[in-house]
Design a protein around this motif. Sequence first.
Motif, PDB file in Angstrom:
ATOM      1  N   MET A  76      51.640  36.109  38.910  1.00  0.00           N
ATOM      2  CA  MET A  76      51.170  34.962  38.125  1.00  0.00           C
ATOM      3  C   MET A  76      49.673  35.019  37.842  1.00  0.00           C
ATOM      4  SD  MET A  76      53.324  31.870  39.862  1.00  0.00           S
ATOM      5  CE  MET A  76      52.286  30.625  39.135  1.00  0.00           C
ATOM      6  N   SER A  77      48.885  35.484  38.809  1.00  0.00           N
ATOM      7  CA  SER A  77      47.437  35.476  38.622  1.00  0.00           C
ATOM      8  C   SER A  77      47.019  36.375  37.468  1.00  0.00           C
ATOM      9  CB  SER A  77      46.727  35.886  39.911  1.00  0.00           C
ATOM     10  OG  SER A  77      47.067  37.214  40.263  1.00  0.00           O
ATOM     11  N   ARG A  78      47.779  37.406  37.208  1.00  0.00           N
ATOM     12  CA  ARG A  78      47.445  38.335  36.119  1.00  0.00           C
ATOM     13  C   ARG A  78      47.755  37.751  34.743  1.00  0.00           C
ATOM     14  NH1 ARG A  78      47.032  43.840  38.091  1.00  0.00           N
ATOM     15  NH2 ARG A  78      47.231  43.800  40.341  1.00  0.00           N
ATOM     16  N   MET A  82      41.441  34.489  32.320  1.00  0.00           N
ATOM     17  CA  MET A  82      40.247  34.239  33.133  1.00  0.00           C
ATOM     18  C   MET A  82      40.261  35.036  34.438  1.00  0.00           C
ATOM     19  SD  MET A  82      40.086  30.155  32.691  1.00  0.00           S
ATOM     20  CE  MET A  82      38.425  29.668  32.287  1.00  0.00           C
ATOM     21  N   PHE A  83      41.398  35.645  34.770  1.00  0.00           N
ATOM     22  CA  PHE A  83      41.538  36.400  36.020  1.00  0.00           C
ATOM     23  C   PHE A  83      40.643  37.631  35.974  1.00  0.00           C
ATOM     24  CE2 PHE A  83      43.773  39.678  38.545  1.00  0.00           C
ATOM     25  CZ  PHE A  83      43.682  39.079  39.786  1.00  0.00           C
ATOM     26  N   GLN A  84      39.788  37.807  36.976  1.00  0.00           N
ATOM     27  CA  GLN A  84      38.864  38.939  37.038  1.00  0.00           C
ATOM     28  C   GLN A  84      39.133  39.838  38.237  1.00  0.00           C
ATOM     29  OE1 GLN A  84      35.102  36.909  36.997  1.00  0.00           O
ATOM     30  NE2 GLN A  84      35.001  37.000  34.763  1.00  0.00           N
ATOM     31  N   GLY A  85      40.173  39.558  38.974  1.00  0.00           N
ATOM     32  CA  GLY A  85      40.483  40.343  40.157  1.00  0.00           C
ATOM     33  C   GLY A  85      40.500  39.450  41.384  1.00  0.00           C
ATOM     34  N   TYR A  86      41.040  39.978  42.450  1.00  0.00           N
ATOM     35  CA  TYR A  86      41.153  39.199  43.681  1.00  0.00           C
ATOM     36  C   TYR A  86      39.806  39.137  44.390  1.00  0.00           C
ATOM     37  CZ  TYR A  86      45.966  39.765  42.486  1.00  0.00           C
ATOM     38  OH  TYR A  86      47.134  39.737  41.789  1.00  0.00           O
ATOM     39  N   PHE A  87      39.482  37.958  44.849  1.00  0.00           N
ATOM     40  CA  PHE A  87      38.243  37.665  45.571  1.00  0.00           C
ATOM     41  C   PHE A  87      37.005  37.971  44.730  1.00  0.00           C
ATOM     42  CE2 PHE A  87      41.502  38.232  48.802  1.00  0.00           C
ATOM     43  CZ  PHE A  87      41.426  36.988  49.399  1.00  0.00           C
ATOM     44  N   HIS A  88      37.104  37.643  43.441  1.00  0.00           N
ATOM     45  CA  HIS A  88      35.945  37.676  42.551  1.00  0.00           C
ATOM     46  C   HIS A  88      35.476  36.238  42.385  1.00  0.00           C
ATOM     47  CE1 HIS A  88      35.868  41.850  40.932  1.00  0.00           C
ATOM     48  NE2 HIS A  88      37.046  41.851  41.534  1.00  0.00           N
ATOM     49  N   TRP A  89      34.176  36.079  42.200  1.00  0.00           N
ATOM     50  CA  TRP A  89      33.588  34.747  42.161  1.00  0.00           C
ATOM     51  C   TRP A  89      32.781  34.545  40.873  1.00  0.00           C
ATOM     52  CZ3 TRP A  89      34.999  31.993  46.527  1.00  0.00           C
ATOM     53  CH2 TRP A  89      35.507  32.749  47.585  1.00  0.00           C
ATOM     54  N   SER A 176      45.116  25.477  37.675  1.00  0.00           N
ATOM     55  CA  SER A 176      45.952  25.229  36.481  1.00  0.00           C
ATOM     56  C   SER A 176      45.163  24.487  35.414  1.00  0.00           C
ATOM     57  CB  SER A 176      47.182  24.429  36.850  1.00  0.00           C
ATOM     58  OG  SER A 176      48.047  25.185  37.644  1.00  0.00           O
ATOM     59  N   VAL A 177      44.384  23.497  35.839  1.00  0.00           N
ATOM     60  CA  VAL A 177      43.597  22.722  34.891  1.00  0.00           C
ATOM     61  C   VAL A 177      42.511  23.607  34.256  1.00  0.00           C
ATOM     62  CG1 VAL A 177      41.919  20.822  34.703  1.00  0.00           C
ATOM     63  CG2 VAL A 177      44.040  20.512  35.990  1.00  0.00           C
ATOM     64  N   ILE A 178      41.852  24.421  35.060  1.00  0.00           N
ATOM     65  CA  ILE A 178      40.789  25.282  34.558  1.00  0.00           C
ATOM     66  C   ILE A 178      41.328  26.318  33.568  1.00  0.00           C
ATOM     67  CG2 ILE A 178      39.135  27.092  35.214  1.00  0.00           C
ATOM     68  CD1 ILE A 178      38.680  25.502  37.817  1.00  0.00           C
ATOM     69  N   SER A 179      42.496  26.881  33.884  1.00  0.00           N
ATOM     70  CA  SER A 179      43.028  27.945  33.030  1.00  0.00           C
ATOM     71  C   SER A 179      43.614  27.410  31.735  1.00  0.00           C
ATOM     72  CB  SER A 179      44.064  28.774  33.782  1.00  0.00           C
ATOM     73  OG  SER A 179      45.236  28.012  34.029  1.00  0.00           O
ATOM     74  N   GLY A 180      43.779  26.083  31.662  1.00  0.00           N
ATOM     75  CA  GLY A 180      44.206  25.423  30.437  1.00  0.00           C
ATOM     76  C   GLY A 180      45.648  25.605  30.193  1.00  0.00           C
TER      77      GLY A 180
END
Length: 180
Positions: A76-78, A82-89, A176-180
Amino acid sequence: MEPKMIVFTMMTFLHDLFTAVWVGGLMATALAVFPTVRKQLGRGPKRKQFMTGFQKKLRIPVYISIGGLIITGILMSRQSSMFQGYFHWDNRYSTVLSLKHVLVLLMIAATVVRSLALGGPPAMPGEKPGNPAIPRASSRDSHAFAPSAKERISMALLLVNVALGIGVLFLSALSSVISG
């Protein structure tokens, strides 16, 4: 409905189902099962026997849910641009997702410690330390059993896991809200 939409819907459904089993089981155990068992069975060996059986039955669905959450969460994260990888800030979405993953890792650690290292059922809140197999000498309640240190730690970890689970649910909603 297009195949991609069907697959994403199934992933989301399974992720929500696994979350409901794990976090819902934690909350139901802490808020309903333990208080009821304590009231109905007291603090003696029958409580311990019931709770041990209850936790053994719940262990398999919880472990399946943890595995399912990891798999569906990765898939799901992919889906988000906006997904930039795991544990990216680097952006809000990645930061929220990373915080959520930290909480999930803490939940997994607490679950594994409770079920494998500590074993038996947690103590009920308010119980005093001692050996659960030996009744406390008390003039007002000679049949009360005190929980072991392992049981008290197990209950504390359960309550911590409930709080972490609530945090994970909040961060899921926020992502969910951030990703629109």
